[in-house]
Design an enzyme around this catalytic site. Structure first.
Site, PDB file in Angstrom:
ATOM      1  N   HIS A   1      54.645  79.240  35.223  1.00 56.07           N
ATOM      2  CA  HIS A   1      54.671  78.779  36.566  1.00 56.07           C
ATOM      3  C   HIS A   1      53.796  77.542  36.476  1.00 56.07           C
ATOM      4  O   HIS A   1      53.617  76.688  37.548  1.00 56.07           O
ATOM      5  CB  HIS A   1      54.296  79.760  37.699  1.00 56.07           C
ATOM      6  CG  HIS A   1      52.923  80.163  37.940  1.00 56.07           C
ATOM      7  ND1 HIS A   1      52.445  81.165  37.596  1.00 56.07           N
ATOM      8  CD2 HIS A   1      51.659  79.270  38.430  1.00 56.07           C
ATOM      9  CE1 HIS A   1      51.078  81.341  37.638  1.00 56.07           C
ATOM     10  NE2 HIS A   1      50.828  80.204  38.444  1.00 56.07           N
TER      11      HIS A   1
ATOM     12  N   ASP B   1      55.819  85.582  33.048  1.00 54.68           N
ATOM     13  CA  ASP B   1      55.058  84.539  33.609  1.00 54.68           C
ATOM     14  C   ASP B   1      54.145  83.858  32.596  1.00 54.68           C
ATOM     15  O   ASP B   1      52.817  83.657  32.797  1.00 54.68           O
ATOM     16  CB  ASP B   1      54.198  84.612  34.729  1.00 54.68           C
ATOM     17  CG  ASP B   1      53.887  83.415  35.481  1.00 54.68           C
ATOM     18  OD1 ASP B   1      54.375  82.311  35.215  1.00 54.68           O
ATOM     19  OD2 ASP B   1      53.308  83.542  36.782  1.00 54.68           O
TER      20      ASP B   1
ATOM     21  N   SER C   1      45.303  79.599  37.394  1.00 53.46           N
ATOM     22  CA  SER C   1      46.358  80.243  36.644  1.00 53.46           C
ATOM     23  C   SER C   1      46.240  79.684  35.180  1.00 53.46           C
ATOM     24  O   SER C   1      46.228  78.623  34.831  1.00 53.46           O
ATOM     25  CB  SER C   1      47.761  79.565  37.074  1.00 53.46           C
ATOM     26  OG  SER C   1      48.020  80.499  38.117  1.00 53.46           O
TER      27      SER C   1
END
Length: 414
Positions: A144, A174, A252
């Site tokens: 993402h 992910d 992230s």
């Protein structure tokens, strides 16, 4: 005196109302990446005593943990080892937007539909340098963060910047791998063993929250083997390490490291009623990403194991009819003809309780366990059939790329 007690009573009542309001806040699952300019926002509120300064100094002093595994006096030695291998990932996504139409245009304007407009969206995340082959440097991050980016820039801890390209991405775990080329020396992270983590272990989260490059936070492992809530947009073909080390947007793809300075996780998402860290963060275990790194480099995508069965979660009535007792597992609805499961003797109505000796908790866990098996290898499967336990051997197949896990997660076809 009466006024004093009355005012104290009102303070207590107001405090209680605040507590009730906080308890009633809904929990939101937030991917820990930020779509924002790649620097700290100028209107970010700074708490007194903190600073957004960008100074980066590697500590030369040693930090020796206290005897008996107690809290060390400082984490500076660990930070000095890890900071150089965690990078800032700046991305540009091209987003298509349908043009807005005013009520006047809708009723009296041109009835022809206008073409979607494209717009650049800037994002910011983190990444970990995991491999260097010759002049090619590989950085692991989240799907993402960089999976759909049209432009990727990697900024190292020492300020060097490189244009990067996508090697491969996978939304089911992910994870994404990007690369850049350089003849210069670049440090590479030391990967640890995430399977050895236990609740209570010290960990550090390293990344670029809200554009504050090279931020280090400390906490403990709160839990292991976490699964996201059903219906969320969180990747399901991995379990997660839960930590109370502060993780925010921009973290992230960053590193979760142990006290040896080894990367044990990739920070990915948080649970929060506000969108900010409240001490409930989650990281993908690095052991779940090791094979993905090799698959991305050699094939451009992750290779998943496949049995060829359709499974569901058995209700208590079904388990009673199957005479499974207190066992946990996944119920086999159908078996594909000619599939590895069919050849191994798995039949509709079987209740799978173990895969390679690992207890299966439910149908989702079975999907995860099978998908993460290495294809072209044998797996031992324990089933309950008509109240009797039986072991079968399955030659694990390869899931085809057009068999998307995200769709199959709803149908549960491992």
């Amino acid at each position: 005196m009466k006024n004093y007690f009355e005012s104290s009573k009102m303070v207590i009542i107001n405090f209680a109302l605040v507590i009730v309001a906080l308890v009633g806040l809904p929990v939101v699952y937030v991917l820990a990446s930020g779509h924002q300019p790649p620097t700290a926002s100028s209107n970010t509120q700074l708490v007194s005593g903190t600073s957004a300064g960008g100074s980066q100094v590697l500590a030369s002093e040693s930090s020796t943990p206290a005897p008996g595994g107690s809290l060390p006096s400082s984490f500076r030695q660990i930070a000095a080892k890890v900071l150089p291998v965690v990078v800032e990932v700046e991305v540009v996504d091209i987003v298509k937007q349908q043009p807005t139409v005013s009520p006047f245009q809708f009723f009296f304007g041109n009835p022809q539909q206008q073409a979607p407009q494209t717009q650049k969206q800037y994002g910011l995340g983190s990444g970990v340098i995991v491999r260097k082959d010759g002049n090619t440097v590989y950085v692991l991050t989240n799907n993402h963060v960089a999976g759909k980016a049209s432009k990727i820039t990697v900024k190292l801890y020492d300020g060097r910047q490189f244009n990067a390209t996508l090697v491969g991405a996978d939304e089911n775990k992910d994870l994404a791998l990007i690369k850049f080329n350089t003849t210069e020396n670049v440090p590479v992270a030391q990967l640890g063993n995430s399977s050895s983590l236990r609740p209570g272990d010290w960990v550090l989260a390293v990344g670029n929250p809200l554009g504050f490059q090279s931020t280090v936070t400390a906490g403990i492992v709160s839990a292991v083997g976490r699964e996201p809530a059903g219906g969320s947009n969180i990747a399901t073909l991995t379990d997660y390490i839960q930590t109370d080390a502060a993780i925010n947007r921009g973290n992230s793809g960053g590193a979760l490291v142990n006290t040896d300075g080894q990367v044990v996780g990739i920070n990915t998402w948080i649970a929060s009623p506000s969108g900010g860290s409240i001490g409930i963060g989650f990281a993908i275990p690095i052991n779940n990403a090791r094979q993905a790194i090799s698959d991305f480099i050699s094939k451009g995508h992750i290779v998943y194991g496949w049995f060829g069965i359709n499974i569901s979660q058995a209700t208590p009535d079904v388990q009673k009819a199957l005479n499974t007792g207190d066992a946990t597992g996944g119920f086999v609805n159908d078996v594909f003809q000619g599939s590895p499961a069919a050849k191994a003797g798995i039949e509709p109505g079987d209740f799978i309780t173990k895969v390679n000796g690992t207890d299966i908790q439910d149908a989702s866990h079975l999907l995860y366990a099978v998908s993460n098996l290495s294809p072209n290898q044998r797996a031992t499967v324990e089933i309950i059939r008509q109240g009797k336990t039986k072991d079968l051997t399955v030659d694990v197949g390869v899931r085809q790329q057009n068999q998307t896990i995200s769709q199959e997660s709803k149908k549960l076809w491992p």
